[in-house]
Design a protein around this motif. Structure first.
Motif, PDB file in Angstrom:
ATOM      1  N   UNK A 134      -0.124  42.876 -26.230  1.00 34.91           N
ATOM      2  CA  UNK A 134       1.087  43.383 -25.595  1.00 34.91           C
ATOM      3  C   UNK A 134       1.921  44.232 -26.549  1.00 34.91           C
ATOM      4  N   UNK A 135       1.913  43.866 -27.847  1.00 36.96           N
ATOM      5  CA  UNK A 135       2.737  44.602 -28.798  1.00 36.96           C
ATOM      6  C   UNK A 135       2.320  46.072 -28.859  1.00 36.96           C
ATOM      7  N   UNK A 136       1.026  46.355 -28.680  1.00 40.39           N
ATOM      8  CA  UNK A 136       0.572  47.740 -28.711  1.00 40.39           C
ATOM      9  C   UNK A 136       0.855  48.444 -27.388  1.00 40.39           C
ATOM     10  N   UNK A 137       0.833  47.707 -26.289  1.00 40.25           N
ATOM     11  CA  UNK A 137       1.217  48.317 -25.024  1.00 40.25           C
ATOM     12  C   UNK A 137       2.662  48.769 -25.050  1.00 40.25           C
ATOM     13  N   UNK A 138       3.546  47.898 -25.552  1.00 36.02           N
ATOM     14  CA  UNK A 138       4.966  48.260 -25.653  1.00 36.02           C
ATOM     15  C   UNK A 138       5.162  49.430 -26.605  1.00 36.02           C
ATOM     16  N   UNK A 139       4.446  49.394 -27.722  1.00 34.11           N
ATOM     17  CA  UNK A 139       4.572  50.474 -28.702  1.00 34.11           C
ATOM     18  C   UNK A 139       4.078  51.793 -28.126  1.00 34.11           C
ATOM     19  N   UNK A 140       2.990  51.745 -27.361  1.00 32.56           N
ATOM     20  CA  UNK A 140       2.469  52.955 -26.742  1.00 32.56           C
ATOM     21  C   UNK A 140       3.443  53.578 -25.766  1.00 32.56           C
ATOM     22  N   UNK A 141       4.079  52.753 -24.940  1.00 34.78           N
ATOM     23  CA  UNK A 141       5.067  53.292 -24.005  1.00 34.78           C
ATOM     24  C   UNK A 141       6.267  53.888 -24.738  1.00 34.78           C
ATOM     25  N   UNK A 142       6.674  53.221 -25.811  1.00 34.84           N
ATOM     26  CA  UNK A 142       7.774  53.745 -26.620  1.00 34.84           C
ATOM     27  C   UNK A 142       7.397  55.091 -27.242  1.00 34.84           C
ATOM     28  N   UNK A 143       6.148  55.199 -27.684  1.00 35.44           N
ATOM     29  CA  UNK A 143       5.679  56.439 -28.311  1.00 35.44           C
ATOM     30  C   UNK A 143       5.639  57.586 -27.313  1.00 35.44           C
ATOM     31  N   UNK A 144       5.102  57.339 -26.132  1.00 39.81           N
ATOM     32  CA  UNK A 144       5.019  58.396 -25.125  1.00 39.81           C
ATOM     33  C   UNK A 144       6.418  58.807 -24.666  1.00 39.81           C
ATOM     34  N   UNK A 145       7.316  57.838 -24.560  1.00 38.90           N
ATOM     35  CA  UNK A 145       8.698  58.177 -24.224  1.00 38.90           C
ATOM     36  C   UNK A 145       9.316  59.072 -25.298  1.00 38.90           C
ATOM     37  N   UNK A 146       9.051  58.757 -26.580  1.00 41.43           N
ATOM     38  CA  UNK A 146       9.587  59.581 -27.662  1.00 41.43           C
ATOM     39  C   UNK A 146       9.044  60.999 -27.607  1.00 41.43           C
ATOM     40  N   UNK A 147       7.791  61.140 -27.179  1.00 42.20           N
ATOM     41  CA  UNK A 147       7.170  62.466 -27.138  1.00 42.20           C
ATOM     42  C   UNK A 147       7.541  63.249 -25.889  1.00 42.20           C
TER      43      UNK A 147
END
Length: 232
Positions: A105-118
């Motif tokens: 889950x930690x990578x799923x949350x991080x991935x969504x945060x990353x795409x939002x930043x981009x």
């Protein structure tokens, strides 16, 4: 994935240089976004620790053998789906056949945060990565130009860099030839490519030994790549 002494001086010089000359956000091509220093030191340390645990099993980190008989110079471990050239499997068919570890889950949350930043919050909320590929590069490792084409959807690819910097080559969607752009990816950098750039060829020309930052507990390069496979 060793922690090597002796890089402290070079790392300090690199950090001081980066402080004097900031590296701005860049869009290398439509949909290809580089966000330098996106992960702070604390998050880098956390991810290094998690990568060490993921590399210890249930599927071991291994050098991938290609269909032509060549062996990749990086060592890899997968989460969620096990990557093989050129397909995914729930089991490590090339290294013992064990079931791959679940996607955390930690990578799923991080991935969504990353795409939002981009790309912004709308794109970030829709991103549902379910596969991670963790590559370890020693000083001699590199990655040839390739496309990420095993997925059934064209959701963005999220790439996170930890440890030693590298020279990353980002090319075009048609072939491995020019035009391309070379960019340095340092520890903590985020690179996201999707949309018109989703199937661009890309690779790692070389690592830059002695550039890992102090305090994250790691020398060598780790790359965490998050993907949405569409496999269900």
């Amino acid at each position: 994935m060793p922690a090597a002494p002796g890089a402290e001086h070079n790392s300090g010089v690199t950090e001081a240089f980066d402080a004097l000359i900031p590296r701005p956000r860049r869009e290398l091509a439509p949909g290809a976004v580089h966000l330098p220093g996106w992960l702070d030191a604390g998050r880098q340390r956390e991810l290094v620790g998690l990568c060490r645990s993921w590399a210890s099993g249930p599927v071991p980190m291994r050098a991938v053998k290609m269909p032509n008989g060549g062996v990749m110079s990086v060592r890899s471990v997968s989460l969620g789906w096990h990557w093989l050239p050129y397909r995914y499997s729930r089991t490590a068919d090339d290294v013992g056949g064990a079931a791959v570890a679940p996607f955390p889950d930690v990578l799923g949350d991080l991935g969504r945060e990353a795409v939002e930043a981009a790309y912004g919050p709308d794109e970030g909320s829709r991103y549902e990565p379910d596969a991670a590929l963790i590559n370890y590069y020693d000083d001699a490792a590199k990655m040839g130009m390739h496309q990420d084409r095993e997925e059934r959807v064209n959701a963005p690819v999220v790439s996170l860099s930890l440890g030693t910097a590298c020279t990353f080559r980002f090319g075009n969607t048609e072939n491995r030839n020019r035009p391309w752009q070379d960019v340095e990816l340092a520890s903590g950098d985020l690179f996201v490519f999707g949309g018109p750039s989703r199937f661009a060829y890309h690779g790692v020309l070389r690592t830059l030994p002695g550039t890992a930052p102090t305090g994250i507990g790691f020398e060598g390069r780790l790359n965490i790549t998050l993907r949405q496979t569409g496999l269900g």
